[in-house]
Design an enzyme around this catalytic site. Structure first.
Site, PDB file in Angstrom:
ATOM      1  N   ASP A 297       4.000  -3.119   2.138  1.00 28.71           N
ATOM      2  CA  ASP A 297       3.046  -2.498   2.197  1.00 28.71           C
ATOM      3  C   ASP A 297       2.422  -1.253   1.337  1.00 28.71           C
ATOM      4  O   ASP A 297       1.597  -0.875   2.103  1.00 28.71           O
ATOM      5  CB  ASP A 297       3.783  -2.186   3.283  1.00 28.71           C
ATOM      6  CG  ASP A 297       4.890  -1.386   3.793  1.00 28.71           C
ATOM      7  OD1 ASP A 297       5.935  -1.120   2.747  1.00 28.71           O
ATOM      8  OD2 ASP A 297       5.132  -1.127   5.304  1.00 28.71           O
TER       9      ASP A 297
ATOM     10  N   HIS B 150       8.616  -4.000  -0.780  1.00 23.74           N
ATOM     11  CA  HIS B 150       8.460  -3.724   0.444  1.00 23.74           C
ATOM     12  C   HIS B 150       6.773  -3.560  -0.254  1.00 23.74           C
ATOM     13  O   HIS B 150       6.138  -3.054  -1.089  1.00 23.74           O
ATOM     14  CB  HIS B 150       8.264  -2.169   1.440  1.00 23.74           C
ATOM     15  CG  HIS B 150       9.394  -2.179   1.592  1.00 23.74           C
ATOM     16  ND1 HIS B 150       9.927  -1.001   2.277  1.00 23.74           N
ATOM     17  CD2 HIS B 150      10.945  -3.256   2.218  1.00 23.74           C
ATOM     18  CE1 HIS B 150      11.130  -0.829   2.474  1.00 23.74           C
ATOM     19  NE2 HIS B 150      11.396  -2.086   2.268  1.00 23.74           N
TER      20      HIS B 150
ATOM     21  N   ASP C 166      10.781  -1.026   8.462  1.00 22.09           N
ATOM     22  CA  ASP C 166      12.353  -2.525   7.433  1.00 22.09           C
ATOM     23  C   ASP C 166      12.842  -3.066   8.209  1.00 22.09           C
ATOM     24  O   ASP C 166      13.476  -4.306   7.625  1.00 22.09           O
ATOM     25  CB  ASP C 166      12.356  -1.392   6.422  1.00 22.09           C
ATOM     26  CG  ASP C 166      11.758  -0.286   6.078  1.00 22.09           C
ATOM     27  OD1 ASP C 166      10.464  -0.501   5.577  1.00 22.09           O
ATOM     28  OD2 ASP C 166      12.014   0.418   4.882  1.00 22.09           O
TER      29      ASP C 166
ATOM     30  N   ASP D  51      14.615  -7.200   4.071  1.00 19.88           N
ATOM     31  CA  ASP D  51      13.482  -6.100   5.055  1.00 19.88           C
ATOM     32  C   ASP D  51      12.415  -6.385   5.573  1.00 19.88           C
ATOM     33  O   ASP D  51      11.933  -7.336   4.811  1.00 19.88           O
ATOM     34  CB  ASP D  51      13.137  -4.788   3.674  1.00 19.88           C
ATOM     35  CG  ASP D  51      14.504  -3.936   3.143  1.00 19.88           C
ATOM     36  OD1 ASP D  51      15.576  -4.819   4.079  1.00 19.88           O
ATOM     37  OD2 ASP D  51      14.359  -2.889   3.042  1.00 19.88           O
TER      38      ASP D  51
ATOM     39  N   CYS E 107       4.265   1.747   6.889  1.00 21.16           N
ATOM     40  CA  CYS E 107       6.103   1.748   7.412  1.00 21.16           C
ATOM     41  C   CYS E 107       6.412   2.323   8.292  1.00 21.16           C
ATOM     42  O   CYS E 107       8.008   2.329   8.993  1.00 21.16           O
ATOM     43  CB  CYS E 107       6.098   2.350   6.371  1.00 21.16           C
ATOM     44  SG  CYS E 107       5.855   2.320   4.295  1.00 21.16           S
TER      45      CYS E 107
HETATM   46  O1  DAV Z   1       5.249   2.293  -4.376  1.00 22.52           O
HETATM   47  O2  DAV Z   1       7.114   3.604  -3.191  1.00 22.52           O
HETATM   48  C1  DAV Z   1       7.183   1.788  -0.790  1.00 22.52           C
HETATM   49  C2  DAV Z   1       6.966   1.284   0.199  1.00 22.52           C
HETATM   50  C3  DAV Z   1       7.551   1.461   1.819  1.00 22.52           C
HETATM   51  N1  DAV Z   1       7.906   0.643   2.417  1.00 22.52           N
HETATM   52  C4  DAV Z   1       6.758   2.082  -3.564  1.00 22.52           C
HETATM   53  C5  DAV Z   1       6.496   1.532  -2.485  1.00 22.52           C
END
Ligand code: DAV
Length: 366
Positions: A246, A244, A107, A195, A350
């Site tokens: 990813d 995010h 992040d 981020d 992550c």
């Molecule tokens: O699906 O909660 C989480 C992404 C964490 N970098 C989600 C996204």
């Protein structure tokens, strides 16, 4: 003097990587941007303070599993230096009762070529998180004469950076989805906020998720900062908590992306992939129906994998459906037990930040 920093995408052979640490991690107090991310029925609502020590130790054990798995394959691993995160912070513009963690690094650090840039996060509790990586950045700076050590413009994060009363206890899932569809997020456009985990790097192209943590002004900023790259905004209307990219849109190798089946890109945003004969396949269903306790992220961390090279991928050990799909897609799968690190901010992708991958800046979308 050696070349230490180089990475243009998420799939070229990985040689050096940063893996986070859970030490002193905090569940942060509520602030304008974070309440958006915590589902109304989450057991974490209204709770803040140091995370229980046993969970920190267990999370760190999981990260050690990851360290060992990549070191066994010859990858050099660097670790951040945690701060005492449960300290109040202040700037001329805001005060916050606590910081958060140095998980996950993805992040905070964005690697593009020989540059690692610290992000411009919209959470006040994450304002000083970059400090945990500064010892590594100094080391790379001393050892690699081409390394560019960069900090993106720091957002002020005054009250003007957030929409007021955007969040309301009674908001339903349907209403959240309408907001996502309307590209109506908690952040305003008074300054660039982003981020690093919202930025998907694919050589000459950056695909950046517009959501709760990254705004449109950030995309404009990226396009001016990297005039030689092409910046594409992406929206995923099926996601009630869009943060995010990813766990939503994950490349495995040139020509192949797995896409969260509940979060397809907005109208027109797949065109560039289709025009270049990329295959975008729905990701397998997660093996779990619930995230682990005290976790902000969804069960879709199942697809948050770490690609070691275009035919090798690390997938979380309990995510059997995702492993099976990867295998069918022609990837060699390395399972790593990491689920108890999820509460600290995420899965395998992550938990890491790229330092060195082989390869240069290719144009995958000519
Ligand atoms: O699906 O909660 C989480 C992404 C964490 N970098 C989600 C996204």
């Amino acid at each position: 003097m050696a070349k230490i920093v180089n990475s243009w995408n998420d799939w070229d052979p990985l040689k050096r990587v940063i893996v986070g640490r859970c030490d002193n991690s905090v569940i942060p107090p509520e602030e304008p941007a974070t309440s958006e991310k915590v589902p109304v029925d989450s057991e974490m609502r209204g709770m803040w303070g140091l995370r229980p020590l046993a969970t920190v130790e267990r999370g760190n054990e999981c990260l050690e599993n990851l360290v060992k798995a990549v070191e066994d394959r010859g990858v050099v691993v660097d670790r951040p230096t945690p701060l005492q995160w449960n300290q109040a912070i202040g700037t001329p513009d805001f005060r916050n009762d606590s910081m958060m963690t140095c998980m996950p690094p993805r992040d905070i650090l964005l690697t593009i070529g020989n540059e690692i840039m610290a992000s411009a996060n919209s959470f006040r509790c994450r304002y000083f998180e970059y400090l945990a990586y500064w010892p590594l950045m100094k080391q790379y700076f001393d050892e690699d004469p081409e390394f560019l050590w960069t900090q993106a413009p720091r957002p002020r994060l005054t009250d003007a950076s957030y929409k007021h009363n955007y969040y309301d206890e009674k908001i339903t899932l349907e209403e959240r989805l309408v907001r996502t569809a309307n590209k109506d997020f908690v952040t305003t456009e008074v300054e660039p906020m982003w981020d690093a985990a919202d930025v998907m790097r694919m050589g000459k192209d950056l695909f950046i998720q517009h959501g709760l943590t990254t705004n449109r002004t950030a995309m404009e900023w990226f396009q001016r900062y990297y005039p030689e790259l092409r910046v594409h905004a992406m929206n995923f209307p099926g996601d009630p908590y869009p943060i995010h990219i990813d766990a939503t849109f994950v490349p495995l190798r040139p020509g192949l992306i797995i896409n969260n089946p509940n979060r397809h890109p907005a109208e027109g945003q797949l065109a560039i992939f289709e025009a270049n004969d990329w295959q975008v396949v729905d990701a397998a269903q997660p093996a779990h129906t619930e995230p682990p306790a005290l976790c902000y992220s969804s069960v879709w961390l199942s697809m948050n994998c770490l690609v070691l090279d275009p035919s090798t991928v690390i997938v979380e050990a309990s995510e059997v459906n995702q492993q099976e799909q990867m295998d069918k897609l022609g990837m060699n799968v390395i399972p790593v037990d990491l689920r108890d690190a999820y509460p600290f901010g995420g899965g395998l992708h992550c938990s890491t930040a790229d330092v060195y991958r082989e390869g240069g800046c290719e144009d995958y979308f000519p």
